[in-house]
Write a protein that holds these residues in place. Structure first.
Motif, mmCIF file in Angstrom:
data_model
loop_
_atom_site.group_PDB
_atom_site.id
_atom_site.type_symbol
_atom_site.label_atom_id
_atom_site.label_comp_id
_atom_site.label_asym_id
_atom_site.label_seq_id
_atom_site.Cartn_x
_atom_site.Cartn_y
_atom_site.Cartn_z
ATOM 1 N N ASP A 243 2.832 10.561 -0.193
ATOM 2 C CA ASP A 243 3.022 11.861 -0.840
ATOM 3 C C ASP A 243 4.452 12.346 -0.588
ATOM 4 O O ASP A 243 4.833 12.609 0.554
ATOM 5 C CB ASP A 243 2.015 12.864 -0.269
ATOM 6 N N GLU A 244 5.244 12.443 -1.658
ATOM 7 C CA GLU A 244 6.634 12.881 -1.498
ATOM 8 C C GLU A 244 6.764 14.378 -1.248
ATOM 9 O O GLU A 244 7.860 14.850 -0.932
ATOM 10 C CB GLU A 244 7.456 12.466 -2.721
ATOM 11 N N SER A 245 5.676 15.124 -1.361
ATOM 12 C CA SER A 245 5.695 16.541 -0.973
ATOM 13 C C SER A 245 5.232 16.711 0.465
ATOM 14 O O SER A 245 5.083 17.834 0.950
ATOM 15 C CB SER A 245 4.815 17.380 -1.909
ATOM 16 N N GLN B 176 2.815 11.475 -5.876
ATOM 17 C CA GLN B 176 2.792 10.050 -5.574
ATOM 18 C C GLN B 176 4.206 9.509 -5.372
ATOM 19 O O GLN B 176 5.172 10.025 -5.928
ATOM 20 C CB GLN B 176 2.108 9.284 -6.707
ATOM 21 N N ARG B 177 4.330 8.481 -4.551
ATOM 22 C CA ARG B 177 5.641 7.889 -4.321
ATOM 23 C C ARG B 177 6.246 7.421 -5.638
ATOM 24 O O ARG B 177 5.581 6.769 -6.446
ATOM 25 C CB ARG B 177 5.526 6.725 -3.338
ATOM 26 N N SER C 78 7.612 9.848 -7.621
ATOM 27 C CA SER C 78 7.605 11.046 -8.474
ATOM 28 C C SER C 78 9.013 11.596 -8.690
ATOM 29 O O SER C 78 9.404 11.922 -9.821
ATOM 30 C CB SER C 78 6.717 12.128 -7.848
ATOM 31 N N GLN D 12 2.533 18.446 -10.986
ATOM 32 C CA GLN D 12 1.820 19.293 -10.023
ATOM 33 C C GLN D 12 1.512 20.645 -10.672
ATOM 34 O O GLN D 12 2.068 20.980 -11.720
ATOM 35 C CB GLN D 12 2.621 19.464 -8.726
ATOM 36 N N ARG E 66 -1.952 18.836 -4.841
ATOM 37 C CA ARG E 66 -2.105 17.486 -5.385
ATOM 38 C C ARG E 66 -0.886 16.677 -4.960
ATOM 39 O O ARG E 66 0.251 17.068 -5.230
ATOM 40 C CB ARG E 66 -2.198 17.523 -6.914
ATOM 41 N N PRO E 67 -1.085 15.552 -4.276
ATOM 42 C CA PRO E 67 0.060 14.789 -3.764
ATOM 43 C C PRO E 67 1.022 14.378 -4.872
ATOM 44 O O PRO E 67 0.610 14.077 -6.004
ATOM 45 C CB PRO E 67 -0.587 13.558 -3.125
#
Length: 337
Positions: free
Chosen positions: A70-72, A81-82, A84, A113, A78-79
């Motif tokens: 998860d880049e956040s 995704q790598r 993003s 998101q 909602r994660p």
């Protein structure tokens, strides 16, 4: 560029880990293991005045993203995704102007998101982007807003070959206790308690074309997240010059007038330029000596008395007093961790 790497307050580590803790994505044991894997002594987490190196923080963020996928790093419902942010960057490539690139990036971010609305704003001679929470929980995530402000500003600056001065940053929350840290990551005048979080540029600057290619994007992604966390060359033009001059003047450590003469400006002009980058001469000097002290204490065996002389202190007692004010610990205790 200055050779001494910056350090960050331990509070930044706690706030970075808050997303993973809140979402229950990682246990306390897993978080402790991850912190240790980043090279951060666990004992530092209990000390409010402790600091870590930028490289340790870079390692922590990379491990968090990898562990969570998860880049956040857990701050969005909602994660992300790598990949993003790479997708957002690709949507901005080839735009006829930075303004168009910004609109494309904002649209892509909205598709990924639902917690934050990002949109373009304009006021007089200024243009930029704003972030507004779609729910109260997202609005309280100040770390998330800070992170996104820096990421999207750096994306735009990257598209412009690395240079896009910020005229002002508005934050839609109260000034936090760690606000002194902002001078490391936001080279601009700041305002707090604003209606929303927004970044403002000279409107004319956003008319420049996007000058990057897919190959450029792949190259910069290989350097992430360090190229987002660490200040980039030219990001703090005046501050960087002052730091270089101060480093070169060690162990004498020039005063304000001395540095101003080296830059061929008056002391008042130098102070004014530094204020535009959100800092001051004394703050820069103190931060530079603090970061150099931490680097030497954690990577070498130089005696404390010798280090005090190198940093321009009258004696070890004065150095001990200053270091404890900076970190809450004496140099000797800091070294033993």
């Amino acid at each position: 560029m200055p050779t001494t790497p910056p350090t960050l307050p331990i509070l930044v580590v706690h706030r970075t880990l808050a997303g993973a803790r809140k979402r229950g994505a990682m246990s306390d044991e897993a978080i402790s293991a991850l912190v240790g894997a980043a090279g951060i002594p666990l004992a530092l987490l209990a000390e409010s005045g402790a600091r870590i190196t930028a490289k340790q923080y870079e390692a922590l963020c990379a491990l968090l993203i990898e562990q969570l996928g998860d880049e956040s790093i857990g701050f969005l419902s909602r994660p992300l995704q790598r990949g993003s942010f790479a997708l957002i960057g690709r949507s901005m490539l080839g735009a006829p102007s930075l303004d168009v690139a910004l609109r494309r990036g904002a649209h892509t971010f909205r598709l990924l998101q639902h917690d934050l609305a990002m949109h373009c704003v304009k006021h007089g001679e200024l243009s930029g982007f704003a972030l507004e929470a779609r729910n109260s929980e997202a609005g309280r995530e100040t770390f998330l807003l800070e992170m996104l402000v820096r990421i999207f500003w750096l994306m735009l600056a990257w598209l412009n070959r690395g240079r896009l001065p910020i005229q002002r940053i508005d934050f839609g929350f109260e000034q936090p206790a760690y606000a002194a840290y902002y001078s490391v990551i936001f080279p601009a005048p700041l305002q707090f308690d604003q209606p929303c979080t927004a970044v403002w540029f000279d409107a004319g600057a956003l008319l420049a074309p996007a000058r990057r290619t897919e190959d450029d994007l792949r190259a910069t992604l290989r350097q992430a997240p360090g190229n987002v966390i660490l200040p980039r060359p030219g990001e703090y033009a005046c501050s960087d010059r002052v730091k270089v001059i101060l480093e070169q003047s060690s162990p004498d450590w020039l005063d304000l007038d001395g540095v101003a003469k080296c830059i061929h400006v008056s002391a008042s002009t130098l102070q004014r330029r530094l204020a535009l980058e959100g800092t001051s001469f004394q703050s820069l000097k103190d931060a530079l000596r603090r970061d150099l002290a931490i680097e030497r204490l954690t990577t070498g065996k130089v005696p404390v008395a010798q280090l005090a002389v190198e940093l321009g202190f009258a004696d070890a007692t004065a150095f001990n007093r200053a270091f404890k004010l900076w970190t809450g610990s004496t140099p000797s205790c800091y070294r033993r961790r």
